[in-house]
Design a protein around this motif. Structure first.
Motif, mmCIF file in Angstrom:
data_model
loop_
_atom_site.group_PDB
_atom_site.id
_atom_site.type_symbol
_atom_site.label_atom_id
_atom_site.label_comp_id
_atom_site.label_asym_id
_atom_site.label_seq_id
_atom_site.Cartn_x
_atom_site.Cartn_y
_atom_site.Cartn_z
ATOM 1 N N GLU A 191 23.424 39.497 5.416
ATOM 2 C CA GLU A 191 23.481 40.461 6.252
ATOM 3 C C GLU A 191 24.034 41.650 5.812
ATOM 4 O O GLU A 191 23.668 42.809 6.129
ATOM 5 N N ARG B 181 25.816 35.496 6.058
ATOM 6 C CA ARG B 181 26.579 36.624 6.147
ATOM 7 C C ARG B 181 26.667 37.522 5.048
ATOM 8 O O ARG B 181 26.568 38.841 5.250
ATOM 9 N N ASP C 56 26.117 29.278 6.453
ATOM 10 C CA ASP C 56 26.462 30.466 7.121
ATOM 11 C C ASP C 56 27.205 31.458 6.089
ATOM 12 O O ASP C 56 27.077 32.539 6.495
#
Length: 227
Positions: free
Chosen positions: A182, A179, A175
């Motif tokens: 991104e 992130r 995760d």
């Protein structure tokens, strides 16, 4: 009240965190091209979202020997991957089809999943333990420069030493990496540019780490060993 951090501490922490992310990218992908790493990661994380959202399931499928079963995995559409990672549709489709043909991904009527079988292979288990050790090393290094010392201890019982939460840690670090990707892709604009930047950053990181060790301790081991 938290104390203000010295610039040297922030610099070392940023260097360690960035190096950690780069090491995760190198570790992923089942030995495939590193550009397959993030799409695979995105698919896997979308598949196990039902597990990640439930604390009881997180703990039930935390250790390396407890893989979430395929019926708990939520299929993800191939169309969802290009937009999330800013990859051309045809590029994503071609790479995903190659991963399906190699047996890593499994197609279903609702999309694709990363099933149990490759996640229990000897190669994956070795990579999983490497991921877990990267997180542990980062934790001890950050503690070595005076960070994370005020973290609250968990209310629940810790995991047994012989059954560490390897898969849970992988889901959480995945995760974090997605992130970070991104955010980076919002600036780089394309996955290929992101990986080119990471490759260049890896060279700079090794030089930068040598300069920052003096702020962390006499040797790199001083940053790894818990105080």
């Amino acid at each position: 009240m938290a104390q203000a951090l010295a610039n040297s501490t922030v610099r070392v922490a940023a260097s360690l965190a960035n190096g950690f992310a780069l090491d995760l990218v190198k570790l992923g992908g089942f030995g495939k091209d590193v550009i397959d790493g993030l799409p695979l990661l995105a698919i896997s994380q979308a598949n196990v979202m039902p597990v990640s959202r439930e604390p009881e399931l997180q703990r039930a499928y935390a250790s390396l020997d407890q893989t979430p079963p395929d019926d708990l995995r939520r299929p993800v559409s191939i169309n969802a991957i290009p937009s999330s990672l800013r990859v051309p549709y045809e590029t994503a489709r071609r790479r995903i089809m190659a991963l399906i043909n190699s047996g890593i991904l499994q197609p279903t009527p609702k999309g694709v999943i990363l099933p149990q079988a490759p996640l229990n292979s000897a190669f994956y288990r070795m990579s999983a333990e490497g991921n877990y050790n990267l997180v542990r090393t980062l934790y001890f290094r950050l503690r070595g420069i005076g960070l994370l010392t005020d973290l609250a201890r968990p209310n629940s019982l810790p995991f047994e030493p012989e059954h560490p939460p390897v898969r849970l840690v992988i889901r959480m670090s995945a995760d974090y990496l997605l992130r970070l990707a991104e955010f980076a892709l919002a600036n780089q604009g394309h996955l290929q540019k992101l990986f080119s930047g990471l490759a260049e950053f890896g060279v700079l990181l090794e030089w930068d780490r040598e300069l920052d060790l003096a702020s962390c301790g006499a040797t790199e081991m001083d940053c790894i060993t818990p105080k």
